[in-house]
Write a protein that holds these residues in place. Structure first.
Motif, PDB file in Angstrom:
ATOM      1  N   ARG A  12       2.354   1.800  -3.480  1.00  0.00           N
ATOM      2  CA  ARG A  12       1.363   2.296  -4.443  1.00  0.00           C
ATOM      3  C   ARG A  12       1.016   3.761  -4.164  1.00  0.00           C
ATOM      4  NH1 ARG A  12      -0.660  -1.508  -7.931  1.00  0.00           N
ATOM      5  NH2 ARG A  12      -2.113   0.098  -8.661  1.00  0.00           N
ATOM      6  N   GLU A  13       1.039   4.160  -2.890  1.00  0.00           N
ATOM      7  CA  GLU A  13       0.776   5.566  -2.552  1.00  0.00           C
ATOM      8  C   GLU A  13       1.824   6.477  -3.177  1.00  0.00           C
ATOM      9  OE1 GLU A  13       0.653   5.793   1.661  1.00  0.00           O
ATOM     10  OE2 GLU A  13      -1.251   4.685   1.849  1.00  0.00           O
ATOM     11  N   LEU A  14       3.058   6.000  -3.229  1.00  0.00           N
ATOM     12  CA  LEU A  14       4.137   6.799  -3.816  1.00  0.00           C
ATOM     13  C   LEU A  14       3.955   6.978  -5.320  1.00  0.00           C
ATOM     14  CD1 LEU A  14       7.207   5.330  -1.879  1.00  0.00           C
ATOM     15  CD2 LEU A  14       6.228   7.619  -1.621  1.00  0.00           C
ATOM     16  N   THR A  15       3.171   6.112  -5.930  1.00  0.00           N
ATOM     17  CA  THR A  15       2.895   6.226  -7.373  1.00  0.00           C
ATOM     18  C   THR A  15       1.530   6.858  -7.622  1.00  0.00           C
ATOM     19  OG1 THR A  15       1.803   4.071  -7.609  1.00  0.00           O
ATOM     20  CG2 THR A  15       4.207   4.096  -7.698  1.00  0.00           C
ATOM     21  N   GLU A  16       0.934   7.402  -6.565  1.00  0.00           N
ATOM     22  CA  GLU A  16      -0.410   7.999  -6.636  1.00  0.00           C
ATOM     23  C   GLU A  16      -1.436   6.998  -7.145  1.00  0.00           C
ATOM     24  OE1 GLU A  16       0.014  11.565  -8.940  1.00  0.00           O
ATOM     25  OE2 GLU A  16       1.112  12.611  -7.354  1.00  0.00           O
ATOM     26  N   GLY A  17      -1.224   5.728  -6.771  1.00  0.00           N
ATOM     27  CA  GLY A  17      -2.172   4.674  -7.080  1.00  0.00           C
ATOM     28  C   GLY A  17      -2.018   4.037  -8.450  1.00  0.00           C
ATOM     29  N   ARG A  18      -1.153   4.591  -9.291  1.00  0.00           N
ATOM     30  CA  ARG A  18      -1.010   4.054 -10.650  1.00  0.00           C
ATOM     31  C   ARG A  18      -0.239   2.739 -10.690  1.00  0.00           C
ATOM     32  NH1 ARG A  18       0.295   9.467 -11.406  1.00  0.00           N
ATOM     33  NH2 ARG A  18       2.494   8.900 -11.460  1.00  0.00           N
ATOM     34  N   ASP A  66       0.835  -1.204   0.000  1.00  0.00           N
ATOM     35  CA  ASP A  66       0.000   0.000   0.000  1.00  0.00           C
ATOM     36  C   ASP A  66       0.871   1.256   0.000  1.00  0.00           C
ATOM     37  OD1 ASP A  66      -2.308  -1.511   0.020  1.00  0.00           O
ATOM     38  OD2 ASP A  66      -2.508  -1.458   2.211  1.00  0.00           O
ATOM     39  N   ARG A  67       1.937   1.248   0.792  1.00  0.00           N
ATOM     40  CA  ARG A  67       2.813   2.430   0.851  1.00  0.00           C
ATOM     41  C   ARG A  67       3.515   2.663  -0.486  1.00  0.00           C
ATOM     42  NH1 ARG A  67       3.791   0.104   5.885  1.00  0.00           N
ATOM     43  NH2 ARG A  67       5.790  -0.757   5.224  1.00  0.00           N
TER      44      ARG A  67
END
Length: 367
Positions: free
Chosen positions: A234-240, A231-232
């Motif tokens: 994916r957050e760094l990729t703004e969910g992409r 989850d962390r």
């Protein structure tokens, strides 16, 4: 001369006295500056036997497929090489005449099953010795760069460089992300290669705080393992999701992590050889996301990597061992007690003098 010899399947190597080799036509005699200890060596002498490995890896021979050194003598027909100059050794040795070998990609030689060995240090006497012979074609110049620290580039550097180069099309343009899983010797070099060759945000993850700190000092955004890790990321990729993932472990949990965070049309490259199996299905895989593996690299890529090293874009973390302590280096490798790579230095005094001279040559005048 002394050499670290692999003498029997599922038996630890031993330090022995062997004759100093003579270069055949087309070869050079290399005075070894440094030889890297690699997990592949451990797999050869601990895990393989005649039923699981091809005859090319059968003992007896000198280990060491990550080597750099100075030219000591040239064989018949070798031109343009000067005694004392430092070179990195491209380890793989193919048949020399198939399509793959003609590209410099000896690792994928079409006649590998018929060749007498796979590489220097893998079937053919390698660099864990005072001297070794090398085909002149397999030498990559180092100039005044430190050959001891350069030795691991022959595998621990070339392997991630090859994997990253194959994925560069996924990292072109702005707003791209790359993930490095596993921050041992290969992972640390991968972070530096990505920073030197792309504009991507480099995310790095490992279970060792000291490895994470080192990667962060090199410009990576680090994410610790454990609950919520995917989850962390994916957050760094703004969910992409991540555009290119490089797994330098290869266990089932690390590959599964890669599958959870890769984005649509992304690429997962499994570099680590832990052999972890994973499942795949159409509905859980992001559209057009790739899952692949890779092995070592080409001699052309080693020239490119050496150029990055000579220019100061890559620093190799090494712990140096004398040849008499080479077996201790392998013990540390087996126990996972080193950060970076273990390098055996057969000629400690010469290597120290050369390293100091190389440093002096790079210092500004008057310093």
């Amino acid at each position: 001369m002394k050499a670290v010899r692999f003498t029997e399947w599922k038996t630890k190597p031993s330090l022995r006295e062997v004759p100093r080799p003579k270069p055949a036509p087309g070869e050079v005699l290399l005075k070894v500056a440094g030889a890297g200890a690699c997990h592949s060596d451990v797999a050869v002498y601990e895990q393989f036997d005649e039923t699981t490995a091809g005859p090319q890896l059968a003992p007896e021979y000198t280990l060491g497929h990550e080597t750099a050194g100075w030219i000591e003598e040239v064989g018949e027909g070798v031109l343009g090489l000067t005694k004392g100059d430092a070179y990195l050794v491209y380890g793989p040795i193919g048949c020399g005449h198939c399509a793959a070998c003609s590209r410099g990609q000896d690792t994928y030689c079409e006649n590998a099953a018929k060749t007498p060995f796979l590489a220097s240090g893998l079937g053919k006497d390698g660099g864990m010795a005072e001297y070794m012979t090398v085909p002149a074609r397999n030498l990559v110049p180092l100039g005044d760069a430190d050959p001891v620290a350069a030795a691991p580039l022959a595998d621990a550097g070339l392997t991630p460089y090859h994997a990253i180069k194959l994925a560069l099309h996924k990292l072109q343009g702005g707003g791209k992300t790359a993930l490095v899983i596993g921050l041992g010797g290969l992972g640390q070099i991968a972070v530096q290669i990505l920073k030197a060759t792309t504009a991507a945000t480099v995310i790095a993850t490992d279970m060792k705080p000291e490895a994470m700190a080192l990667a962060a000092s090199r410009g990576a955004v680090t994410v610790e393992g454990g609950e919520g890790q995917a989850d962390r990321i994916r957050e760094l990729t703004e969910g992409r999701g991540v555009d290119a993932v490089f797994d330098f472990v290869g266990l089932t949990p690390t590959i599964q992590l890669a599958q959870k965070v890769v984005g649509k049309q992304g690429r997962i490259t499994v570099v680590g050889i832990a052999g972890g199996p994973v499942s795949w299905d159409f509905y859980s895989n992001p559209y057009e996301a790739e899952l692949t593996n890779t092995y070592w690299g080409t001699i052309e890529e080693l020239h490119e990597l050496a150029a990055l090293y000579r220019a100061g874009h890559i620093e190799v973390d090494v712990t140096r061992f004398s040849l008499d302590d080479a077996l201790l280096a392998y013990e540390h490798l087996e126990n996972g007690t080193l950060l970076g790579r273990a390098v055996v230095v057969p000629h400690l005094d010469d290597a120290t003098t050369a390293s100091l001279q190389a440093l002096a040559d790079r210092m500004p005048a008057g310093v």
